[in-house]
Design a protein around this motif. Sequence first.
Motif, PDB file in Angstrom:
ATOM      1  N   LEU A  22       0.805  -1.223   0.000  1.00 55.86           N
ATOM      2  CA  LEU A  22       0.000   0.000   0.000  1.00 55.86           C
ATOM      3  C   LEU A  22       0.839   1.274   0.000  1.00 55.86           C
ATOM      4  O   LEU A  22       0.283   2.367  -0.071  1.00 55.86           O
ATOM      5  CB  LEU A  22      -0.932   0.004   1.210  1.00 55.86           C
ATOM      6  CG  LEU A  22      -2.004  -1.078   1.212  1.00 55.86           C
ATOM      7  CD1 LEU A  22      -2.776  -1.061   2.517  1.00 55.86           C
ATOM      8  CD2 LEU A  22      -2.956  -0.895   0.050  1.00 55.86           C
ATOM      9  N   LYS A  60      -6.930  -2.528   2.326  1.00 57.83           N
ATOM     10  CA  LYS A  60      -7.038  -1.751   1.089  1.00 57.83           C
ATOM     11  C   LYS A  60      -8.328  -0.939   1.055  1.00 57.83           C
ATOM     12  O   LYS A  60      -8.354   0.186   0.565  1.00 57.83           O
ATOM     13  CB  LYS A  60      -6.992  -2.674  -0.140  1.00 57.83           C
ATOM     14  CG  LYS A  60      -5.626  -3.149  -0.512  1.00 57.83           C
ATOM     15  CD  LYS A  60      -5.715  -4.001  -1.772  1.00 57.83           C
ATOM     16  CE  LYS A  60      -4.365  -4.459  -2.251  1.00 57.83           C
ATOM     17  NZ  LYS A  60      -4.465  -5.299  -3.467  1.00 57.83           N
ATOM     18  N   ASP A  95      -9.095   0.378  -9.344  1.00 60.08           N
ATOM     19  CA  ASP A  95      -7.871  -0.408  -9.527  1.00 60.08           C
ATOM     20  C   ASP A  95      -7.740  -0.898 -10.971  1.00 60.08           C
ATOM     21  O   ASP A  95      -6.656  -0.840 -11.560  1.00 60.08           O
ATOM     22  CB  ASP A  95      -7.833  -1.597  -8.569  1.00 60.08           C
ATOM     23  CG  ASP A  95      -7.567  -1.203  -7.132  1.00 60.08           C
ATOM     24  OD1 ASP A  95      -7.128  -0.060  -6.900  1.00 60.08           O
ATOM     25  OD2 ASP A  95      -7.801  -2.042  -6.237  1.00 60.08           O
TER      26      ASP A  95
END
Length: 112
Positions: A22, A60, A95
């Motif tokens: 991350l 996430k 994403d």
Amino acid sequence: MSYKEKQIEKKYFSIGEVAKILNVAASQIRFWEGEFDIINPRKNRNGKRQFTKEDIEKVKLVYHLVKEKGYTLQGAKDKLKSGTQATKDTMEMIDTLKEVRAFLVDLKEKMD
């Protein structure tokens, strides 16, 4: 089945590995763990956190709400209480779009 076809899938990840994925500090993940009930990795006998892929997806999700969408901690908590599926869908779409963009940028660079 060849060696390349048979890849060993990692079951647990350290907090350092999750932080690297991350691009945040491990302390940030520990902080979020204390703030968000959905982040609850198992701990081994030494007390080290062991994150599964499912745990990473939850981190996430928090990252997406707090860092990308700009929610306050309380706002992110409220959003998660109201349901995570729509937020997960949005995060997955973002994403995917980032991956497509990276592919197109790479393709453009190769053509120049």
